[in-house]
Scaffold this motif. Structure first.
Motif, short mmCIF file in Angstrom:
data_model
loop_
_atom_site.label_atom_id
_atom_site.label_comp_id
_atom_site.label_asym_id
_atom_site.label_seq_id
_atom_site.Cartn_x
_atom_site.Cartn_y
_atom_site.Cartn_z
N SER A 16 11.79 14.47 21.14
CA SER A 16 12.58 15.57 21.72
C SER A 16 12.24 15.76 23.19
CB SER A 16 12.37 16.86 20.93
OG SER A 16 11.09 17.40 21.14
N ARG A 19 13.49 11.62 25.55
CA ARG A 19 14.74 11.28 24.84
C ARG A 19 15.21 9.88 25.21
NH1 ARG A 19 17.59 17.17 25.78
NH2 ARG A 19 16.00 18.31 24.63
N ASP A 41 23.85 23.06 18.61
CA ASP A 41 23.51 21.70 19.05
C ASP A 41 24.79 20.98 19.45
OD1 ASP A 41 20.88 22.17 18.20
OD2 ASP A 41 21.18 21.17 16.28
N CYS A 64 18.37 21.91 19.48
CA CYS A 64 17.02 22.02 18.94
C CYS A 64 16.30 20.68 19.00
CB CYS A 64 17.07 22.54 17.50
SG CYS A 64 17.74 21.37 16.31
N SER A 65 14.99 20.75 18.83
CA SER A 65 14.19 19.52 18.91
C SER A 65 14.58 18.54 17.82
CB SER A 65 12.70 19.84 18.85
OG SER A 65 12.37 20.51 17.66
N GLN A 68 17.90 16.67 18.97
CA GLN A 68 17.68 15.81 20.12
C GLN A 68 16.75 14.64 19.77
OE1 GLN A 68 19.65 16.81 23.15
NE2 GLN A 68 20.39 17.55 21.18
N ALA A 69 15.72 14.90 18.98
CA ALA A 69 14.81 13.82 18.56
C ALA A 69 15.53 12.84 17.65
CB ALA A 69 13.60 14.41 17.85
#
Length: 157
Positions: A16, A19, A41, A64-65, A68-69
Motif C-alpha cells: 500500500s 504501489r 476506493d 484503503c490500504s 491499493q495493496a
C-alpha cells in the motif's frame, strides 16, 4: 497475532505504501475506471495486450490500504503473464476472497504468491470488494480491448 499473520499484514502495508505499477499507462489498449461505492476506493487501470500476454498494466487509484495493496500485488502477478495464467490467478484470488477465512489449498496460496496475504481479508465481507476492485478493473479493461480471459476449471477449496 501469529508470525504468519504479521508477515501477511506487513506485505499488505508494504504494497500500500510502495504501489507497484502505479502510474498511468502510456497508450493502453483499453482502460477501466472502477469505484467501490461502499468505501470510496477507486482505480483507473490501463492494459496493453500483445500475442496472448499482458504486455503492460498501469493504474492510478486511491482508497484503503487493502484496495491499493491488492492492485499492486495484482500488477506483479499479471504484468507479462499469458492470458491463461491471468485467468487462473483471477479465479484463484476470487476463491481466496470468498473463502470467508476457512482456508484454501496450499497450491492456491503458492500460486498467488504475495496475494495470499489477503486470506485474512476474506473474513470480512465488506472488505472483499476492496481487495477485488483491481481484478474487476483488469477484467473490464481486457474485455474493452476485445480480449477475453479463457475459461478455467474452478478449483475446490
Amino acid at each position: 497475532m501469529n508470525e504468519l499473520d504479521q508477515l501477511y499484514q506487513q506485505v499488505i502495508l508494504d504494497h500500500s505504501r510502495e504501489r507497484h505499477g502505479c502510474g498511468a499507462l502510456e497508450a493502453p489498449d483499453a482502460t477501466s475506471h472502477q469505484v467501490n461505492p461502499t468505501c470510496g476506493d477507486e482505480v483507473t487501470l490501463g492494459v496493453r495486450v500483445q500475442d496472448g500476454r499482458i504486455e503492460a498494466v498501469g493504474w492510478q487509484g486511491q482508497g484503503c490500504s487493502i484496495s491499493q495493496a491488492s492492485i499492486s500485488v495484482m500488477h506483479d502477478l499479471v504484468d507479462g503473464a499469458d492470458l491463461a495464467t491471468v485467468a487462473r490467478l483471477e479465479a484463484d484470488f476470487d476463491i481466496l476472497m470468498h473463502s470467508r477465512g476457512k482456508g484454501v489449498d496450499e497450491e492456491v496460496l503458492d500460486e498467488l504468491q504475495d496475494a495470499a496475504a489477503f486470506e485474512g481479508v476474506s473474513k470480512y465481507p465488506n472488505r472483499v470488494k476492496c481487495a477485488l476492485l483491481g481484478w474487476m478493473a483488469l477484467k473490464d479493461a481486457l474485455a474493452k480491448s476485445g480480449v477475453a480471459l479463457p475459461d478455467v476449471e474452478p478449483r475446490t477449496t
